[in-house]
Design an enzyme around this catalytic site. Structure first.
Site, PDB file in Angstrom:
ATOM      1  N   ASP A  54       0.856  -1.182   0.000  1.00  0.00           N
ATOM      2  CA  ASP A  54       0.000   0.000   0.000  1.00  0.00           C
ATOM      3  C   ASP A  54       0.891   1.230   0.000  1.00  0.00           C
ATOM      4  O   ASP A  54       1.844   1.330   0.777  1.00  0.00           O
ATOM      5  CB  ASP A  54      -0.892  -0.014   1.251  1.00  0.00           C
ATOM      6  CG  ASP A  54      -1.948   1.069   1.212  1.00  0.00           C
ATOM      7  OD1 ASP A  54      -1.592   2.263   1.059  1.00  0.00           O
ATOM      8  OD2 ASP A  54      -3.135   0.742   1.330  1.00  0.00           O
ATOM      9  N   ILE A  55       0.559   2.164  -0.891  1.00  0.00           N
ATOM     10  CA  ILE A  55       1.392   3.354  -1.047  1.00  0.00           C
ATOM     11  C   ILE A  55       1.461   4.172   0.242  1.00  0.00           C
ATOM     12  O   ILE A  55       2.451   4.865   0.497  1.00  0.00           O
ATOM     13  CB  ILE A  55       0.880   4.194  -2.239  1.00  0.00           C
ATOM     14  CG1 ILE A  55       1.969   5.097  -2.779  1.00  0.00           C
ATOM     15  CG2 ILE A  55      -0.370   4.984  -1.889  1.00  0.00           C
ATOM     16  CD1 ILE A  55       1.637   5.680  -4.152  1.00  0.00           C
ATOM     17  N   ASN A  81     -12.259  -2.576   4.149  1.00  0.00           N
ATOM     18  CA  ASN A  81     -13.247  -1.505   4.166  1.00  0.00           C
ATOM     19  C   ASN A  81     -14.215  -1.722   3.005  1.00  0.00           C
ATOM     20  O   ASN A  81     -13.778  -1.865   1.863  1.00  0.00           O
ATOM     21  CB  ASN A  81     -12.551  -0.145   4.029  1.00  0.00           C
ATOM     22  CG  ASN A  81     -11.586   0.126   5.169  1.00  0.00           C
ATOM     23  OD1 ASN A  81     -11.830  -0.287   6.297  1.00  0.00           O
ATOM     24  ND2 ASN A  81     -10.490   0.796   4.880  1.00  0.00           N
ATOM     25  N   GLN A 129     -14.095   2.835   2.575  1.00  0.00           N
ATOM     26  CA  GLN A 129     -13.554   2.353   1.292  1.00  0.00           C
ATOM     27  C   GLN A 129     -13.370   3.538   0.357  1.00  0.00           C
ATOM     28  O   GLN A 129     -14.299   4.328   0.160  1.00  0.00           O
ATOM     29  CB  GLN A 129     -14.485   1.317   0.648  1.00  0.00           C
ATOM     30  CG  GLN A 129     -13.866   0.696  -0.603  1.00  0.00           C
ATOM     31  CD  GLN A 129     -14.710  -0.406  -1.231  1.00  0.00           C
ATOM     32  OE1 GLN A 129     -15.860  -0.633  -0.846  1.00  0.00           O
ATOM     33  NE2 GLN A 129     -14.136  -1.083  -2.217  1.00  0.00           N
ATOM     34  N   HIS A 170     -10.271  -4.973  -1.532  1.00  0.00           N
ATOM     35  CA  HIS A 170      -8.906  -5.245  -1.084  1.00  0.00           C
ATOM     36  C   HIS A 170      -8.885  -5.480   0.415  1.00  0.00           C
ATOM     37  O   HIS A 170      -9.638  -4.866   1.164  1.00  0.00           O
ATOM     38  CB  HIS A 170      -7.975  -4.086  -1.444  1.00  0.00           C
ATOM     39  CG  HIS A 170      -8.491  -2.744  -1.028  1.00  0.00           C
ATOM     40  ND1 HIS A 170      -9.432  -2.050  -1.761  1.00  0.00           N
ATOM     41  CD2 HIS A 170      -8.240  -1.998   0.059  1.00  0.00           C
ATOM     42  CE1 HIS A 170      -9.717  -0.920  -1.140  1.00  0.00           C
ATOM     43  NE2 HIS A 170      -9.021  -0.858  -0.035  1.00  0.00           N
ATOM     44  N   HIS A 176      -6.519  -5.158   3.669  1.00  0.00           N
ATOM     45  CA  HIS A 176      -5.293  -4.553   4.206  1.00  0.00           C
ATOM     46  C   HIS A 176      -4.627  -5.540   5.164  1.00  0.00           C
ATOM     47  O   HIS A 176      -5.293  -6.118   6.040  1.00  0.00           O
ATOM     48  CB  HIS A 176      -5.613  -3.299   5.012  1.00  0.00           C
ATOM     49  CG  HIS A 176      -6.188  -2.166   4.234  1.00  0.00           C
ATOM     50  ND1 HIS A 176      -5.429  -1.099   3.814  1.00  0.00           N
ATOM     51  CD2 HIS A 176      -7.456  -1.902   3.814  1.00  0.00           C
ATOM     52  CE1 HIS A 176      -6.210  -0.224   3.173  1.00  0.00           C
ATOM     53  NE2 HIS A 176      -7.444  -0.692   3.159  1.00  0.00           N
TER      54      HIS A 176
HETATM   55  P1  AMP Z   1      -9.449   1.905   1.323  1.00  0.00           P
HETATM   56  O1  AMP Z   1      -9.599   3.211   2.034  1.00  0.00           O
HETATM   57  O2  AMP Z   1      -9.662   0.708   2.212  1.00  0.00           O
HETATM   58  O3  AMP Z   1     -10.272   1.850   0.051  1.00  0.00           O
HETATM   59  O4  AMP Z   1      -7.910   1.804   0.955  1.00  0.00           O
HETATM   60  C1  AMP Z   1      -7.391   2.171  -0.265  1.00  0.00           C
HETATM   61  C2  AMP Z   1      -5.915   2.067  -0.104  1.00  0.00           C
HETATM   62  O5  AMP Z   1      -5.331   2.098  -1.374  1.00  0.00           O
HETATM   63  C3  AMP Z   1      -5.285   3.207   0.712  1.00  0.00           C
HETATM   64  O6  AMP Z   1      -4.656   2.668   1.863  1.00  0.00           O
HETATM   65  C4  AMP Z   1      -4.285   3.819  -0.267  1.00  0.00           C
HETATM   66  O7  AMP Z   1      -3.087   4.217   0.345  1.00  0.00           O
HETATM   67  C5  AMP Z   1      -4.067   2.707  -1.259  1.00  0.00           C
HETATM   68  N1  AMP Z   1      -3.664   3.135  -2.582  1.00  0.00           N
HETATM   69  C6  AMP Z   1      -4.270   4.055  -3.363  1.00  0.00           C
HETATM   70  N2  AMP Z   1      -3.606   4.190  -4.532  1.00  0.00           N
HETATM   71  C7  AMP Z   1      -2.571   3.316  -4.483  1.00  0.00           C
HETATM   72  C8  AMP Z   1      -1.529   2.975  -5.379  1.00  0.00           C
HETATM   73  N3  AMP Z   1      -1.407   3.564  -6.588  1.00  0.00           N
HETATM   74  N4  AMP Z   1      -0.622   2.045  -4.995  1.00  0.00           N
HETATM   75  C9  AMP Z   1      -0.727   1.456  -3.792  1.00  0.00           C
HETATM   76  N5  AMP Z   1      -1.697   1.720  -2.904  1.00  0.00           N
HETATM   77  C10 AMP Z   1      -2.604   2.643  -3.238  1.00  0.00           C
END
Ligand code: AMP
Ligand code: ZN
Length: 143
Positions: A30-31, A87, A94, A100, A102
Site C-alpha cells: 500500500d502506497i 473496508n 472504502q 482489497h 489490508h
Molecule cells: P481503502 O480506504 O480501504 O479503500 O484503501 C485504499 C488504499 O489504497 C489506501 O490505503 C491507499 O493508500 C491505497 N492506494 C491508493 N492508490 C494506491 C496505489 N497507486 N498504490 C498502492 N496503494 C494505493
C-alpha cells in the site's frame, strides 16, 4: 475495469510494488504504508468489495492471506502482530472500489501508525434487544 487503479497495477499500466501474484490473486505494498510493510491483497477479477465476492472468489483470495500474512509478519523481526482490515463501501472508509484486504503489521502498542477507535456499547442494549438483533441477523442470513 479500465478506470480502476488496482486493475491498472495488476496490468502493469501503473507502477506497484508487487509482493505476490498467482492466477487469481495479487498483493502489493500500500502506497500509504500506514505501518511499515502495509500490504494489500486483491483478486485479479475486478469486484467492488466483499458484497460482490462469490463463495469461490472468497475461498480463492482468503486462502492466500495466511501465507502472505506470514511474510508480512516475518519480514521484519520487530513485527509483533498484524491486523486484517477490509473496508466495504464509503461509510466504512472504502476509497478504492476494487475490493482489497489490508494487512497491517503491528510493531508496538502505541503510536505505530494504526489505531482503531473501538467504543464499548454493551450497556446500550437489553438482553431482549440483543436476542432481537441475533434473530434478525439469522433471518437475514436465510434470505
Ligand atoms: P481503502 O480506504 O480501504 O479503500 O484503501 C485504499 C488504499 O489504497 C489506501 O490505503 C491507499 O493508500 C491505497 N492506494 C491508493 N492508490 C494506491 C496505489 N497507486 N498504490 C498502492 N496503494 C494505493
Ligand atoms: Zn479493478
Amino acid at each position: 475495469m479500465s478506470d480502476c487503479i488496482f486493475c491498472k497495477i495488476i496490468d502493469g499500466e501503473i507502477p506497484g510494488r508487487k509482493i505476490y501474484e498467482d492466477e487469481d490473486v495479487f498483493a502489493f505494498l500500500d502506497i500509504s504504508q500506514v505501518t511499515k510493510g502495509h500490504t494489500l491483497v486483491i483478486s485479479k477479477e475486478h469486484v467492488r468489495n466483499i458484497f460482490d465476492y462469490s463463495d469461490e472468489l472468497a475461498a480463492t483470495v482468503f486462502s492466500k492471506i495466511p501465507k502472505i500474512a506470514r511474510a508480512v509478519k516475518t519480514f521484519d523481526p520487530e513485527v509483533k502482530g498484524l491486523n486484517l482490515l477490509m473496508n466495504n463501501e464509503p461509510i466504512a472508509s472504502q476509497s478504492v472500489f476494487h475490493g482489497h484486504v489490508h494487512l497491517l503489521p503491528r510493531y508496538s502498542e502505541h503510536n505505530d501508525g494504526f489505531g482503531l477507535k473501538w467504543e464499548e456499547h454493551s450497556s446500550d442494549y437489553s438482553d431482549q434487544e440483543l436476542d432481537d438483533i441475533q434473530q434478525a441477523v439469522i433471518k437475514a442470513l436465510d434470505n
